[in-house]
Write a protein that holds these residues in place. Structure first.
Motif, PDB file in Angstrom:
ATOM      1  N   ASP A  59       0.861  -1.177   0.000  1.00 49.55           N
ATOM      2  CA  ASP A  59       0.000   0.000   0.000  1.00 49.55           C
ATOM      3  C   ASP A  59       0.898   1.226   0.000  1.00 49.55           C
ATOM      4  OD1 ASP A  59      -1.950   1.900   0.262  1.00 49.55           O
ATOM      5  OD2 ASP A  59      -2.496   1.396   2.315  1.00 49.55           O
ATOM      6  N   ASN A  60       0.800   2.039  -1.036  1.00 47.12           N
ATOM      7  CA  ASN A  60       1.642   3.237  -1.124  1.00 47.12           C
ATOM      8  C   ASN A  60       1.328   4.268  -0.048  1.00 47.12           C
ATOM      9  OD1 ASN A  60       3.080   2.298  -3.373  1.00 47.12           O
ATOM     10  ND2 ASN A  60       1.537   3.077  -4.810  1.00 47.12           N
ATOM     11  N   LEU A  61       0.203   4.094   0.622  1.00 47.04           N
ATOM     12  CA  LEU A  61      -0.166   5.028   1.693  1.00 47.04           C
ATOM     13  C   LEU A  61       0.470   4.650   3.032  1.00 47.04           C
ATOM     14  CD1 LEU A  61      -3.954   5.408   0.811  1.00 47.04           C
ATOM     15  CD2 LEU A  61      -2.125   7.071   0.391  1.00 47.04           C
ATOM     16  N   ASP A  62       1.110   3.489   3.105  1.00 44.80           N
ATOM     17  CA  ASP A  62       1.741   3.019   4.335  1.00 44.80           C
ATOM     18  C   ASP A  62       3.175   2.602   4.018  1.00 44.80           C
ATOM     19  OD1 ASP A  62       2.619   1.793   6.640  1.00 44.80           O
ATOM     20  OD2 ASP A  62       1.004   0.329   6.755  1.00 44.80           O
ATOM     21  N   SER A  63       4.130   3.409   4.452  1.00 42.94           N
ATOM     22  CA  SER A  63       5.538   3.157   4.113  1.00 42.94           C
ATOM     23  C   SER A  63       6.097   1.927   4.825  1.00 42.94           C
ATOM     24  CB  SER A  63       6.394   4.379   4.464  1.00 42.94           C
ATOM     25  OG  SER A  63       6.342   4.647   5.862  1.00 42.94           O
ATOM     26  N   THR A  64       5.397   1.421   5.835  1.00 42.75           N
ATOM     27  CA  THR A  64       5.864   0.218   6.533  1.00 42.75           C
ATOM     28  C   THR A  64       5.290  -1.061   5.931  1.00 42.75           C
ATOM     29  OG1 THR A  64       4.073   0.215   8.174  1.00 42.75           O
ATOM     30  CG2 THR A  64       6.016   1.526   8.694  1.00 42.75           C
ATOM     31  N   CYS A  65       4.495  -0.927   4.862  1.00 44.53           N
ATOM     32  CA  CYS A  65       3.855  -2.092   4.256  1.00 44.53           C
ATOM     33  C   CYS A  65       4.869  -2.863   3.405  1.00 44.53           C
ATOM     34  CB  CYS A  65       2.697  -1.632   3.377  1.00 44.53           C
ATOM     35  SG  CYS A  65       1.264  -2.697   3.450  1.00 44.53           S
ATOM     36  N   LEU A  66       4.840  -4.189   3.496  1.00 45.38           N
ATOM     37  CA  LEU A  66       5.778  -5.033   2.768  1.00 45.38           C
ATOM     38  C   LEU A  66       5.470  -5.037   1.266  1.00 45.38           C
ATOM     39  CD1 LEU A  66       5.877  -8.166   5.106  1.00 45.38           C
ATOM     40  CD2 LEU A  66       7.609  -6.379   4.917  1.00 45.38           C
TER      41      LEU A  66
END
Length: 322
Positions: free
Chosen positions: A229-236
């Protein structure tokens, strides 16, 4: 009822998705006053989503993977146009202007939004007794707690007031209430599911995950809400496996570590210990390799958690109280 049995109801043609979903609302109207699992219902949204699925069925079009599945959302996960209160007076009138990534993926997959579920205020608790809406009761015994903080989500699934719910887990807030209510709860690997739209407690620990009646249902929900998800920088940024395809595979040869210190703790209830150890033996009988592991610092985990979590919470939640 699990997903497949509900799909059989849909495929039978005896009732529309809208009619089947409204049966859930009737059950909620009957049981929720006793259990207090829901903080609000989203009947108009559910009716609109149900009608869209019914149109696809009428026109013999391909159905999305979760078509018609009634789902509840923990009330610290943003849903567009619906109050997202975190069970707190601070946010009792906050109507989210956007949809969380996780819930948005559920609706894109054909899921039906029944409403928002109760929790310990700002997800800080383990019993769902600290909500501004009042405590949630365990549907198996209303004089007992359902666990927390996702107690409303777990209780709604256990009581048959939805077929699945999503919650958030920082230090056990999906797994523990699922255990208390006798349903399946899963905290995914950090980064597997986007946290965009989750009102943060402790950002380095929080994860959104499913609560369902069966492991296969949990696999379906996890598959739907996972992914970059580009809205969550911690997403794998890793491909999402088909979790369902692995459920029928043998576990022969899989290594399972059993932390010895878990079973030496003076606060461990003997019945819980017996239940866990019987499950270990079940895994062994199915061919898994059981390995005893020593983890001398294991019992420092709670103390460590109570340094990390409150520090992050104070930074995250300062925006609400100044």
């Amino acid at each position: 009822m699990n997903f497949n049995s509900f799909r059989k109801e849909i495929n039978s043609g005896n009732a529309s998705v809208k009619e089947l979903v409204n049966e859930f609302f009737l059950k909620i109207d009957s049981l929720n006053p006793k259990i207090n699992a829901y903080t609000c219902l989203t009947k108009s949204i559910a009716n609109s989503q149900s009608e869209n699925i019914d149109k696809l069925i009428t026109n013999n079009q391909k159905l999305p993977p979760l078509a018609g599945i009634p789902i509840a959302i923990k009330d610290n996960i943003c849903t567009k146009g619906v109050v997202t209160s975190c069970s707190s007076k601070m946010l009792k009138d906050f109507v989210s202007p956007y949809e969380s990534s996780a819930s948005g993926k559920l609706w894109s997959s054909g899921g039906i939004c029944l409403g928002k579920t109760n929790l310990d205020e700002f997800a800080m608790g383990s019993s769902t007794e600290t909500s501004v809406f009042g405590a949630t009761s365990n549907p198996w015994d209303v004089n007992r707690v359902p666990g927390g903080s996702s107690g409303g989500s777990a209780a709604s699934v256990a009581a048959g007031l939805c077929l699945a719910a999503i919650g958030s887990d920082t230090g056990g807030s999906i797994r523990q209430p699922a255990s208390f209510c006798g349903v399946v709860g899963l905290k995914p690997t950090y980064g597997r599911v986007s946290r965009w739209g989750l009102i943060a407690f402790a950002s380095s620990l929080d994860q959104i995950g499913p609560i369902t009646n069966t492991v296969s249902d949990a696999a379906e929900i996890l598959y739907s809400i996972s992914g970059k998800d580009n809205l969550d920088s911690t997403c794998l940024d890793k491909s999402v496996p088909n979790y369902l395809s692995d459920l029928d595979k043998s576990i022969k040869g899989i290594k399972i570590g059993i932390i010895e210190e878990c079973f030496d703790h003076p606060g461990l209830d003997p019945e819980v210990k017996e239940s866990v150890l019987s499950s270990v033996e079940r895994f062994r009988s199915l061919g898994a390799e059981i390995h005893d592991i020593k983890c001398p610092r294991f019992n420092d985990g709670i103390a460590t958690y109570y340094v990390i979590a409150p520090c992050e919470a104070s930074a995250n939640l300062a925006r609400y109280d100044g």
